[in-house]
Design a protein around this motif. Structure first.
Motif, PDB file in Angstrom:
ATOM      1  N   LEU A  83      -4.134   3.923  -8.735  1.00  0.00           N
ATOM      2  CA  LEU A  83      -4.996   4.930  -9.537  1.00  0.00           C
ATOM      3  C   LEU A  83      -4.925   6.426  -8.796  1.00  0.00           C
ATOM      4  CD1 LEU A  83      -7.218   5.599 -11.551  1.00  0.00           C
ATOM      5  CD2 LEU A  83      -9.057   5.070  -9.902  1.00  0.00           C
ATOM      6  N   PRO A  84      -4.742   6.467  -7.483  1.00  0.00           N
ATOM      7  CA  PRO A  84      -4.336   8.156  -7.063  1.00  0.00           C
ATOM      8  C   PRO A  84      -3.053   8.223  -7.372  1.00  0.00           C
ATOM      9  CG  PRO A  84      -5.445   6.633  -5.225  1.00  0.00           C
ATOM     10  CD  PRO A  84      -5.110   5.577  -6.288  1.00  0.00           C
ATOM     11  N   TYR A  85      -2.278   7.389  -7.631  1.00  0.00           N
ATOM     12  CA  TYR A  85      -0.641   7.484  -8.004  1.00  0.00           C
ATOM     13  C   TYR A  85      -0.830   8.229  -9.552  1.00  0.00           C
ATOM     14  CZ  TYR A  85       3.017   6.111  -4.729  1.00  0.00           C
ATOM     15  OH  TYR A  85       3.801   6.266  -3.714  1.00  0.00           O
ATOM     16  N   ILE A  86      -1.517   7.436 -10.311  1.00  0.00           N
ATOM     17  CA  ILE A  86      -1.628   7.934 -11.692  1.00  0.00           C
ATOM     18  C   ILE A  86      -2.502   9.282 -11.786  1.00  0.00           C
ATOM     19  CG2 ILE A  86      -2.871   7.384 -13.758  1.00  0.00           C
ATOM     20  CD1 ILE A  86      -2.427   4.499 -13.281  1.00  0.00           C
ATOM     21  N   GLY A  87      -3.373   9.552 -10.860  1.00  0.00           N
ATOM     22  CA  GLY A  87      -4.159  10.964 -10.798  1.00  0.00           C
ATOM     23  C   GLY A  87      -3.059  11.969 -10.528  1.00  0.00           C
ATOM     24  N   GLU A 113       0.723  -1.049  -0.048  1.00  0.00           N
ATOM     25  CA  GLU A 113       0.052   0.054   0.018  1.00  0.00           C
ATOM     26  C   GLU A 113       0.896   1.285   0.012  1.00  0.00           C
ATOM     27  OE1 GLU A 113      -3.137  -0.223  -0.292  1.00  0.00           O
ATOM     28  OE2 GLU A 113      -3.412  -2.419  -0.235  1.00  0.00           O
ATOM     29  N   ARG A 114       0.641   2.179  -1.052  1.00  0.00           N
ATOM     30  CA  ARG A 114       1.334   3.407  -1.125  1.00  0.00           C
ATOM     31  C   ARG A 114       0.179   4.404  -0.984  1.00  0.00           C
ATOM     32  NH1 ARG A 114       6.743   2.315  -2.952  1.00  0.00           N
ATOM     33  NH2 ARG A 114       7.044   0.179  -3.518  1.00  0.00           N
ATOM     34  N   GLY A 115       0.070   5.246   0.210  1.00  0.00           N
ATOM     35  CA  GLY A 115      -1.125   5.995   0.123  1.00  0.00           C
ATOM     36  C   GLY A 115      -0.637   7.187   0.921  1.00  0.00           C
ATOM     37  N   LEU A 130       1.741  14.038  -3.127  1.00  0.00           N
ATOM     38  CA  LEU A 130       2.426  15.278  -3.465  1.00  0.00           C
ATOM     39  C   LEU A 130       3.831  15.158  -4.106  1.00  0.00           C
ATOM     40  CD1 LEU A 130       2.777  18.205  -3.312  1.00  0.00           C
ATOM     41  CD2 LEU A 130       3.495  18.178  -1.179  1.00  0.00           C
ATOM     42  N   SER A 131       4.519  14.032  -3.722  1.00  0.00           N
ATOM     43  CA  SER A 131       5.884  13.580  -4.235  1.00  0.00           C
ATOM     44  C   SER A 131       5.669  13.343  -5.868  1.00  0.00           C
ATOM     45  CB  SER A 131       6.540  12.121  -3.276  1.00  0.00           C
ATOM     46  OG  SER A 131       6.618  12.643  -2.108  1.00  0.00           O
ATOM     47  N   GLU A 132       4.507  12.385  -6.011  1.00  0.00           N
ATOM     48  CA  GLU A 132       4.294  12.038  -7.475  1.00  0.00           C
ATOM     49  C   GLU A 132       4.027  13.112  -8.288  1.00  0.00           C
ATOM     50  OE1 GLU A 132       4.597   8.964  -9.232  1.00  0.00           O
ATOM     51  OE2 GLU A 132       6.161   8.890  -7.422  1.00  0.00           O
ATOM     52  N   VAL A 133       3.464  14.117  -7.734  1.00  0.00           N
ATOM     53  CA  VAL A 133       3.332  15.486  -8.539  1.00  0.00           C
ATOM     54  C   VAL A 133       4.509  16.017  -8.662  1.00  0.00           C
ATOM     55  CG1 VAL A 133       2.180  17.758  -8.440  1.00  0.00           C
ATOM     56  CG2 VAL A 133       0.756  15.742  -7.993  1.00  0.00           C
ATOM     57  N   VAL A 134       5.329  16.336  -7.843  1.00  0.00           N
ATOM     58  CA  VAL A 134       6.613  16.971  -7.854  1.00  0.00           C
ATOM     59  C   VAL A 134       7.589  16.046  -8.845  1.00  0.00           C
ATOM     60  CG1 VAL A 134       8.780  17.432  -6.577  1.00  0.00           C
ATOM     61  CG2 VAL A 134       6.521  17.993  -5.601  1.00  0.00           C
ATOM     62  N   ALA A 135       7.636  14.838  -8.740  1.00  0.00           N
ATOM     63  CA  ALA A 135       8.612  13.940  -9.371  1.00  0.00           C
ATOM     64  C   ALA A 135       8.022  14.141 -10.952  1.00  0.00           C
ATOM     65  CB  ALA A 135       8.434  12.632  -9.052  1.00  0.00           C
ATOM     66  N   THR A 136       6.898  13.987 -11.248  1.00  0.00           N
ATOM     67  CA  THR A 136       6.423  13.898 -12.578  1.00  0.00           C
ATOM     68  C   THR A 136       6.664  15.400 -13.208  1.00  0.00           C
ATOM     69  OG1 THR A 136       4.840  12.248 -12.040  1.00  0.00           O
ATOM     70  CG2 THR A 136       4.674  13.314 -13.998  1.00  0.00           C
ATOM     71  N   ALA A 137       6.120  16.321 -12.397  1.00  0.00           N
ATOM     72  CA  ALA A 137       6.554  17.908 -13.075  1.00  0.00           C
ATOM     73  C   ALA A 137       7.948  18.019 -13.194  1.00  0.00           C
ATOM     74  CB  ALA A 137       6.068  18.621 -11.850  1.00  0.00           C
ATOM     75  N   GLY A 138       8.994  17.480 -12.703  1.00  0.00           N
ATOM     76  CA  GLY A 138      10.466  17.592 -12.676  1.00  0.00           C
ATOM     77  C   GLY A 138      10.793  17.029 -13.932  1.00  0.00           C
ATOM     78  N   LEU A 139      10.241  15.597 -14.036  1.00  0.00           N
ATOM     79  CA  LEU A 139      10.730  14.962 -15.109  1.00  0.00           C
ATOM     80  C   LEU A 139      10.347  15.535 -16.455  1.00  0.00           C
ATOM     81  CD1 LEU A 139      11.904  12.206 -16.356  1.00  0.00           C
ATOM     82  CD2 LEU A 139       9.607  11.425 -16.119  1.00  0.00           C
ATOM     83  N   VAL A 140       9.148  16.137 -16.565  1.00  0.00           N
ATOM     84  CA  VAL A 140       8.477  16.794 -17.757  1.00  0.00           C
ATOM     85  C   VAL A 140       9.610  18.125 -17.999  1.00  0.00           C
ATOM     86  CG1 VAL A 140       6.719  18.081 -18.715  1.00  0.00           C
ATOM     87  CG2 VAL A 140       6.143  15.954 -17.449  1.00  0.00           C
TER      88      VAL A 140
END
Length: 232
Positions: A196-200, A119-121, A127-137
């Motif tokens: 699903l929350p991670y993907i969102g 479980e990863r919730g 927030l970390s996934e938002v930051v990580a993905t924005a940084g990657l882009v």
């Protein structure tokens, strides 16, 4: 084989190999360093950073080496490419990541498919996934729009390797590999309920990254070419 078929095959193979690197190195880390989570994470991150950089070099001229639906969608929007590209790339990326996770399981004599129970919730991880993905882009398209795409392989590999440690989520930053990780109940896995929350969060991060690129690099210095990337 025409260029479209080659690109689809490149995205499938690249995504499969990326998932095999991520999941396989996670399994190896668990077995080589039992009881030492920090060392396991380092081994997983180190292998992923190196493997990702190599895969970008191998597939960049075939498909652009996206391996990531967010990268593909940002590329389409940012450079006004036809949306039909997503119908080719996204299924190839998702199928590839699933196949790669299954392959990694089999290489380590684990069941071919074992749904992850990890479980990863919680908002810090999202927030970390938002930051990580924005940084990657931002990393990818800052290079693309300033004529430095040749630096994408080392830059993206280094960024993802670092993001394993500076984000609480260990920087999945990729919807396709998030789906693939569901198929392995090992160190790198994520439970279907958490995916699903991670993907969102990753999609939000992709939109934020796109906005930052548009603000910082409003025009491309050199003709835009398909972006090279992904993640972990």
């Amino acid at each position: 084989m025409n260029a479209t078929a080659r690109a689809a095959l490149g995205e499938f193979l690249g995504s499969a190999l990326l998932a095999a690197v991520v999941v396989g190195s996670g399994i190896a880390a668990q077995r080589l360093s039992p009881g030492d989570i920090g060392l396991q994470l380092f081994e997983n991150a180190f292998a992923t950073a190196l493997g990702l950089a190599v895969l970008i070099v191998v597939f960049a001229t075939v498909s652009g080496a996206h391996f990531n639906p967010v990268v593909t969608m940002v590329d389409v929007v940012l450079h006004r490419r036809p949306w039909s590209i997503t119908a080719i790339y996204l299924p190839a990326q998702i199928a590839g990541c699933i196949a790669g996770a299954v392959l990694a399981n089999l290489m380590f004599a684990a069941p071919a498919v074992s749904w992850s129970t990890t479980e990863r919730g919680g908002w810090p991880l999202l927030l970390s996934e938002v930051v990580a993905t924005a940084g990657l882009v931002l990393v990818i398209f800052s290079l693309v729009r300033t004529g430095r795409s040749h630096l994408a392989a080392p830059a993206v590999g280094a960024y993802i390797g670092a993001a394993y440690f500076f984000t609480a989520s260990t920087s999945f930053a990729n919807p396709a590999i998030t789906i693939g990780r569901m198929f392995s109940d090992t160190f790198a896995g994520i439970s279907p309920a958490s995916a699903l929350p991670y993907i969102g969060a990753q999609l939000i991060g992709g939109a934020l990254g796109w906005a930052l690129v548009r603000a910082l690099y409003p025009t491309a210095i050199a003709p835009a070419v398909p972006a090279a990337s992904t993640a972990s």
